[in-house]
Design a protein around this motif. Structure first.
Motif, short mmCIF file in Angstrom:
data_model
loop_
_atom_site.label_atom_id
_atom_site.label_comp_id
_atom_site.label_asym_id
_atom_site.label_seq_id
_atom_site.Cartn_x
_atom_site.Cartn_y
_atom_site.Cartn_z
N GLN A 6 21.99 -37.82 10.28
CA GLN A 6 22.03 -37.00 9.09
C GLN A 6 23.20 -36.05 9.29
O GLN A 6 23.10 -35.08 10.05
CB GLN A 6 20.71 -36.25 8.91
CG GLN A 6 19.55 -37.18 8.58
CD GLN A 6 18.24 -36.42 8.38
OE1 GLN A 6 17.29 -36.60 9.11
NE2 GLN A 6 18.20 -35.58 7.34
N CYS A 23 22.01 -39.94 4.77
CA CYS A 23 21.41 -40.56 5.95
C CYS A 23 22.10 -41.89 6.21
O CYS A 23 22.27 -42.69 5.28
CB CYS A 23 19.92 -40.79 5.73
SG CYS A 23 19.09 -41.78 7.00
N TRP A 35 11.85 -41.40 4.23
CA TRP A 35 12.19 -39.99 4.11
C TRP A 35 10.90 -39.17 4.16
O TRP A 35 9.91 -39.50 3.51
CB TRP A 35 12.90 -39.71 2.78
CG TRP A 35 14.38 -39.95 2.83
CD1 TRP A 35 15.05 -41.03 2.34
CD2 TRP A 35 15.38 -39.09 3.39
NE1 TRP A 35 16.40 -40.89 2.57
CE2 TRP A 35 16.62 -39.71 3.21
CE3 TRP A 35 15.34 -37.83 4.02
CZ2 TRP A 35 17.83 -39.12 3.64
CZ3 TRP A 35 16.52 -37.26 4.45
CH2 TRP A 35 17.75 -37.91 4.26
N TYR A 36 10.98 -38.10 4.97
CA TYR A 36 9.89 -37.15 5.07
C TYR A 36 10.41 -35.76 4.76
O TYR A 36 11.58 -35.45 5.00
CB TYR A 36 9.29 -37.15 6.47
CG TYR A 36 8.48 -38.38 6.80
CD1 TYR A 36 9.10 -39.53 7.30
CD2 TYR A 36 7.11 -38.41 6.60
CE1 TYR A 36 8.37 -40.67 7.59
CE2 TYR A 36 6.37 -39.55 6.90
CZ TYR A 36 7.01 -40.67 7.39
OH TYR A 36 6.27 -41.79 7.68
N VAL A 37 9.52 -34.90 4.27
CA VAL A 37 9.88 -33.51 4.01
C VAL A 37 8.95 -32.62 4.81
O VAL A 37 7.77 -32.95 5.01
CB VAL A 37 9.81 -33.18 2.50
CG1 VAL A 37 8.43 -33.39 1.93
CG2 VAL A 37 10.27 -31.76 2.25
N LYS A 49 9.76 -44.79 0.99
CA LYS A 49 10.19 -45.73 2.02
C LYS A 49 10.87 -46.93 1.37
O LYS A 49 10.60 -47.27 0.21
CB LYS A 49 9.01 -46.21 2.86
CG LYS A 49 7.95 -46.99 2.11
CD LYS A 49 6.87 -47.51 3.04
CE LYS A 49 5.82 -48.30 2.29
NZ LYS A 49 4.69 -47.45 1.89
N ALA A 65 15.81 -42.83 -3.44
CA ALA A 65 16.80 -43.10 -2.39
C ALA A 65 17.37 -44.48 -2.63
O ALA A 65 16.67 -45.39 -3.10
CB ALA A 65 16.17 -43.00 -1.01
N HIS A 75 20.63 -42.69 1.33
CA HIS A 75 20.76 -41.30 0.88
C HIS A 75 19.62 -40.93 -0.06
O HIS A 75 19.26 -41.70 -0.96
CB HIS A 75 22.08 -41.08 0.17
CG HIS A 75 23.29 -41.36 1.02
ND1 HIS A 75 23.29 -41.22 2.40
CD2 HIS A 75 24.53 -41.80 0.68
CE1 HIS A 75 24.47 -41.55 2.87
NE2 HIS A 75 25.25 -41.90 1.86
N LEU A 76 19.11 -39.75 0.10
CA LEU A 76 18.04 -39.21 -0.74
C LEU A 76 18.67 -38.47 -1.91
O LEU A 76 19.61 -37.69 -1.72
CB LEU A 76 17.16 -38.26 0.08
CG LEU A 76 15.97 -37.62 -0.63
CD1 LEU A 76 14.90 -38.67 -0.92
CD2 LEU A 76 15.40 -36.50 0.21
N TYR A 89 14.42 -31.86 5.46
CA TYR A 89 14.26 -33.27 5.13
C TYR A 89 14.69 -34.14 6.30
O TYR A 89 15.76 -33.94 6.87
CB TYR A 89 15.08 -33.63 3.87
CG TYR A 89 14.49 -33.02 2.62
CD1 TYR A 89 14.73 -31.68 2.31
CD2 TYR A 89 13.68 -33.76 1.78
CE1 TYR A 89 14.18 -31.11 1.18
CE2 TYR A 89 13.12 -33.20 0.64
CZ TYR A 89 13.38 -31.87 0.35
OH TYR A 89 12.82 -31.30 -0.77
N CYS A 91 15.20 -38.14 7.66
CA CYS A 91 15.32 -39.58 7.48
C CYS A 91 14.82 -40.26 8.76
O CYS A 91 15.01 -39.73 9.86
CB CYS A 91 16.78 -39.93 7.22
SG CYS A 91 17.13 -41.65 6.93
#
Lengths: 116, 112
Positions: A6, A23, A35-37, A49, A65, A75-76, A89, A91
């Motif tokens: 990232q 990412c 992706w997680y937050v 996902k 994404a 990329h988000l 955030y 990845c």
């Protein structure tokens, strides 16, 4: 081996503007991408996902994404940022090959700040 | 929606003491994981567990660490003799297969 980059530690965007959190990944086989937050003092919350199929993945809270195999990127994005999107955030990737390790490898995280 | 539950949410321990972090994975999941996040740093894989044995572990997971699934529902991480550098947020996760990782809300371990 699998890895995630990232490149931006911090992204600032004005409320209402589109946002992108970058990412890129590296795996030997095909990737599973996530992706997680993370909000302050909270756990990891799943956003979306990519497993297979359509390269554009839609997730929670209006995030999406785009999987780009040639650029090895995931990329988000969000068309219109909210102040409440401000968070950290992450990845993550794992190799889809059968028999490969099932654990996720995370990027270093990108702090998103949405300015009112 | 099913959740992964971690207890306690915050644990303070003295250096050299043993700690056990507890997790209740989602009931029909088959794979279990521990990750940790040192404050301000990335989330790092520690260990994965499948079919009642460790399937993968990282370099971080040395002899001071152990995992157990003592009763078919709980999944524990034990640190035998804690060091200051073990202070971190520890996340448990579970998955049924490749598609659905669910993380718990974490245990913040502070070693003093």
């Amino acid at each position: 081996a699998q890895s995630v980059a990232q490149p931006e530690d911090q992204v600032n965007v004005a409320e209402g503007n589109p946002l992108t959190v970058k990412c890129t990944y590296s795996v030997s086989g095909n990737p599973y991408l996530f992706w997680y937050v993370q909000y302050p003092n909270r756990g990891l919350q799943f956003l979306l996902k990519y497993i297979t199929g359509d390269n554009l993945v839609k997730g929670s809270y209006g995030f999406e994404a785009e999987f780009n195999k040639s650029q090895t990127s995931f990329h988000l994005k969000k068309p219109s940022a909210l102040v409440s999107d401000s968070a950290l955030y992450f990845c993550a990737v794992r190799d889809s090959r059968s028999g490969s390790a099932r654990q996720l490898t995370f990027g270093s995280g990108t702090q998103l700040t949405v300015l009112p | 929606e099913p959740e992964v539950t971690q207890t306690p949410s915050h644990q303070v321990t003295q250096m050299g003491q043993e700690v056990i972090l507890r997790c209740v994975p989602i009931s029909n999941h088959l794979y279990f994981y521990w990750y940790r996040q040192i404050l301000g740093q990335k989330v790092e894989f520690l260990v994965s567990f499948y079919n009642n044995e460790i399937s993968e572990k990282s370099e971080i997971f040395d002899d001071q660490f152990s995992v157990e699934r003592p009763d078919g529902s709980n999944f524990t991480l034990k640190i035998r003799s804690t060091k200051l550098e073990d202070s971190a947020m520890y996340f448990c996760a579970s998955s049924r297969g490749a598609l659905g990782y669910t993380f718990g809300s974490g245990t913040r371990l502070t070693v003093v």
